[in-house]
Design a protein around this motif. Structure first.
Motif, short mmCIF file in Angstrom:
data_model
loop_
_atom_site.label_atom_id
_atom_site.label_comp_id
_atom_site.label_asym_id
_atom_site.label_seq_id
_atom_site.Cartn_x
_atom_site.Cartn_y
_atom_site.Cartn_z
N VAL A 265 -40.03 -17.50 10.24
CA VAL A 265 -39.13 -18.47 10.88
C VAL A 265 -39.28 -19.78 10.13
O VAL A 265 -40.40 -20.18 9.81
N LYS A 266 -38.15 -20.42 9.84
CA LYS A 266 -38.24 -21.70 9.15
C LYS A 266 -37.47 -22.78 9.93
O LYS A 266 -38.05 -23.66 10.51
N CYS A 267 -36.13 -22.66 9.95
CA CYS A 267 -35.35 -23.74 10.56
C CYS A 267 -35.23 -23.62 12.08
O CYS A 267 -35.06 -24.60 12.77
N SER A 268 -35.28 -22.39 12.60
CA SER A 268 -35.05 -22.11 14.03
C SER A 268 -33.66 -22.51 14.50
O SER A 268 -33.39 -22.59 15.69
N GLY A 270 -30.66 -21.21 12.92
CA GLY A 270 -29.61 -20.31 12.45
C GLY A 270 -28.99 -20.73 11.13
O GLY A 270 -27.89 -20.29 10.79
N LEU A 271 -29.71 -21.57 10.37
CA LEU A 271 -29.15 -22.09 9.11
C LEU A 271 -29.73 -21.45 7.86
O LEU A 271 -29.03 -21.26 6.87
N CYS A 272 -31.04 -21.16 7.89
CA CYS A 272 -31.70 -20.79 6.63
C CYS A 272 -31.67 -19.29 6.35
O CYS A 272 -31.75 -18.87 5.20
N GLY A 273 -31.59 -18.48 7.38
CA GLY A 273 -31.46 -17.04 7.20
C GLY A 273 -32.77 -16.29 7.03
O GLY A 273 -32.75 -15.07 6.87
N VAL A 274 -33.92 -16.98 7.07
CA VAL A 274 -35.16 -16.23 6.79
C VAL A 274 -35.53 -15.26 7.91
O VAL A 274 -36.28 -14.31 7.67
N CYS A 275 -35.04 -15.47 9.12
CA CYS A 275 -35.44 -14.60 10.23
C CYS A 275 -34.47 -13.43 10.42
O CYS A 275 -34.51 -12.77 11.46
N ILE A 304 -29.60 -12.69 13.09
CA ILE A 304 -30.48 -13.85 12.92
C ILE A 304 -31.22 -14.03 14.25
O ILE A 304 -30.64 -14.44 15.25
N CYS A 306 -33.67 -15.99 15.40
CA CYS A 306 -34.11 -17.24 16.04
C CYS A 306 -33.10 -17.75 17.04
O CYS A 306 -33.43 -18.53 17.92
S1 FES Z 1 -35.33 -19.42 11.13
FE1 FES Z 1 -33.70 -20.20 9.95
S2 FES Z 1 -32.07 -18.91 10.52
FE2 FES Z 1 -33.65 -18.29 11.81
#
Ligand code: FES
Length: 321
Positions: A265-268, A270-275, A304, A306
């Motif tokens: 999890v990075k941005c939480s 819904g922007l970065c896509g890592v989750c 996604i 988060c």
């Molecule tokens: S943590 Fe960035 S989109 Fe879910």
């Protein structure tokens, strides 16, 4: 993560700085693809993603454009700190490049629609399309020449003559309906900029018959979104058969972490896509996709976690995990 000294070429425009990052030992940096970004560690509490604006074929340095966003404009301090603290020679940590805004290199024609600082990923895309000998149109909209960045980079690029500028204060506001043609199979449009600008591009393209799979956008920050109502739902982990309950006030990533299932999890937001994880749409109930990163096509098999959830209370989302 990599340590890099960087060079500040200077302010490009009002509140907009251009940065170059190089490896300390002068070696090539990890490869990146057009539309990709890196995360920059500005301070321990500030890690921010920035699009790569250089030529993907040139790995000697990464080029970034950073717009200073003051708190009154919704900035959270990262860009202001970067403008203040980053000086030539500073060693900084950046991530390896990732890409959630990839170019369809087999397109018959690409439309690059940049709004303001959203020009950065478009520059990398234009470099790549030019190298491939693929046709493209490049439209750059900005409030004025003094606020538009990367004008020198664009002028010096071998494809620079293809850029069409639309400066609002010169009465050249882009008429998106007129600029975009009717859809023809094989074409793709990419846009990056303020949410309202990107909405305008999507609306114009849709009115011209473009299908959602041919439309691509990248958000820099969370746009104003619908007021969602959370419902409790269930996650089914297909591989182990485990079932996890996600209460209305929890997110799927919280519940997975608690259950010892590691999801980055990075941005939480819904922007970065890592989750993102793959899910089985056939075996799942309706999903409420709340992210700002997945394409319509990707949402058929990815979620996604988060922010996205089951649409209905008691719905089941079956993760291919
Ligand atoms: S943590 Fe960035 S989109 Fe879910």
């Amino acid at each position: 993560m990599k340590t890099c000294p960087w060079n500040l070429e200077g302010l490009l425009a009002e509140g907009l700085a251009r940065y170059e990052f190089k490896a300390p030992d002068g070696r090539d940096l990890p490869p990146f693809t057009a539309g990709g970004h890196i995360d920059v560690v500005i301070a321990p509490e500030y890690q921010r993603p920035y699009s790569l604006a250089g030529d993907p074929a040139d790995r000697s340095h990464y080029v970034l454009g950073v717009l200073r966003e003051p708190p009154e404009s919704g900035g959270r301090g990262g860009s202001a700190l970067m403008h203040r603290a980053f000086r030539e020679g500073r060693r900084v940590f950046v991530s390896r490049p990732v890409n959630h805004f990839a170019l369809h290199e087999d397109a018959t024609h690409s439309w690059l629609m940049a709004g303001g600082i959203g020009v950065t990923p478009m520059i990398a895309m234009a470099h790549r399309l030019h190298a491939l000998g693929k046709p493209f149109d490049f439209h750059y909209s900005a409030a004025s020449r003094t606020t538009a960045g990367f004008l020198k980079d664009l002028a010096q690029a071998p494809w620079g003559h293809q850029v069409q500028y639309h400066f609002k204060d010169e009465g050249q506001r882009a008429d998106l309906m007129q600029l975009l043609p009717d859809f023809a199979p094989g074409q793709h449009v990419y846009t990056c900029g303020a949410p309202r600008f990107m909405d305008g591009v999507f609306e114009a393209a849709t009115a011209h018959g473009w299908p959602s799979d041919a439309l691509h956008r990248e958000y820099f920050s969370v746009p104003e979104a619908d007021a969602w109502v959370n419902q409790p739902f269930e996650l089914l982990l297909q591989k182990s058969g485990r079932r996890l309950q996600v209460l209305a006030e929890r997110s799927a990533t919280d519940v997975l972490a608690e259950a010892g299932v590691g999801v980055s999890v990075k941005c939480s937001d819904g922007l970065c896509g890592v989750c993102a994880l793959p899910y089985d749409a056939q075996a799942s109930d309706a999903v409420e996709h709340r992210d700002f990163v997945l394409s319509h096509q990707a949402r058929q098999h990815k979620i996604i976690l988060c922010c996205s959830r089951a649409q209905q209370a008691g719905g089941v989302i079956s993760l291919d995990f």
